[in-house]
Design a protein around this motif. Sequence first.
Motif, PDB file in Angstrom:
ATOM      1  N   GLY A 204       0.787  -1.157   0.117  1.00  0.00           N
ATOM      2  CA  GLY A 204       0.013   0.167  -0.060  1.00  0.00           C
ATOM      3  C   GLY A 204       0.806   0.952  -0.180  1.00  0.00           C
ATOM      4  N   ARG A 205       0.260   2.475   0.366  1.00  0.00           N
ATOM      5  CA  ARG A 205       0.753   3.825   0.485  1.00  0.00           C
ATOM      6  C   ARG A 205       2.272   3.483   1.166  1.00  0.00           C
ATOM      7  N   PHE A 213       8.243  -1.983  -4.492  1.00  0.00           N
ATOM      8  CA  PHE A 213       7.622  -3.143  -4.486  1.00  0.00           C
ATOM      9  C   PHE A 213       8.101  -4.296  -4.884  1.00  0.00           C
ATOM     10  N   ALA A 229      -2.185  -4.909  -4.649  1.00  0.00           N
ATOM     11  CA  ALA A 229      -1.642  -3.527  -4.263  1.00  0.00           C
ATOM     12  C   ALA A 229      -3.104  -2.872  -3.915  1.00  0.00           C
ATOM     13  N   ALA A 233      -1.977   2.816  -3.855  1.00  0.00           N
ATOM     14  CA  ALA A 233      -0.659   2.459  -4.635  1.00  0.00           C
ATOM     15  C   ALA A 233      -0.721   2.634  -6.292  1.00  0.00           C
ATOM     16  N   THR A 234      -2.061   2.103  -6.595  1.00  0.00           N
ATOM     17  CA  THR A 234      -2.124   2.097  -8.086  1.00  0.00           C
ATOM     18  C   THR A 234      -2.342   3.481  -8.592  1.00  0.00           C
ATOM     19  N   TRP A 238       2.393   3.574  -8.786  1.00  0.00           N
ATOM     20  CA  TRP A 238       3.661   2.211  -8.429  1.00  0.00           C
ATOM     21  C   TRP A 238       3.178   0.860  -8.651  1.00  0.00           C
ATOM     22  N   TYR A 239       2.024   0.544  -8.946  1.00  0.00           N
ATOM     23  CA  TYR A 239       1.905  -0.638  -9.592  1.00  0.00           C
ATOM     24  C   TYR A 239       0.799  -0.671 -10.452  1.00  0.00           C
TER      25      TYR A 239
END
Length: 316
Positions: A204-205, A213, A229, A233-234, A238-239
Amino acid sequence: MAEILVLVDHVDGEVKKVTLELLTLANRLGEAAAVWVGPGYESAKDRLGEYGAGKVYVAADEELTSYVVAPKAALLAQLVNEKSPAAVLVAATAEGKEIAGRLAVKTGSGVLTDVVDVTDGFVAEHSIFGGGIISHARVKTGTPIIAVRPNSVAPEANAATPAEEQVTVELSDADKAAKIVEKVVQEKGERPDLTEAAIVVSGGRGVGGAENFSIIEGLADSLGGAVGASRAATDAGWYPHSFQVGQTGKTVSPQLYIAVGISGAIQHRAGMQTSKTIVAINKDPEAPIFELVDFGIVGDLFQVAPQLTEEITKRK
């Protein structure tokens, strides 16, 4: 007992887990009758029988998979009219919900989507507002068309020898309006599919960035699990969004769910709260995720997760 149609969700003959869940649910309410569309049935029939399909309607014509969703809706409508089933169950995926809607129109029936359970009398249960409220609904007109959210029901083996019936359907010009002209097979990595994995590790954050990651991936790989995620995060890039777990992402229900650096907002909890065992790693002892977990670790994920990965690797 009344027959309940279950639309089989498969890819090239490989039956998806959600179909096994639907068969389990159908057998609780009546007699499960699977509906197979397209080629590949021979490689899947034992799997369907293992999970209680007492009958299988096989529409093996490859043309039915040459168009988007209309042929499946047309086939189900024909079966509803001919067989008078007690209900029709489909997966509450993007495709499944469109098929359910089209089928309801074709048969003059009521439709319920994103259902998490069905009880006697075909009373459907919905989990809304991130699981904060449970509501119940029932179809009053026609044959109940119910789209069940994946990972809502635990699949249970119930061996049967399916009776097979070959079926055909004549497609109208409208059914052929949207044709599939090309299929691109997405490369599968060594990790299991997120929605079907027995172990999921989500970041997560608190992970802090895309480059970090690798910590989540390392822990997941050491356990043979999938990577997930949070929305934070998305949304931050980031993912990929396809790995998002939550109310607006994927719903998962693995045997083990590890939340790393995830605060536990209600949106995320809605997508993983039915996991069998939940572990959280978070440096904030007041994080809401700790209200949900079976095991909680208050600590810095950048220290805890690598140590956990190292220890798991040692024990292999």
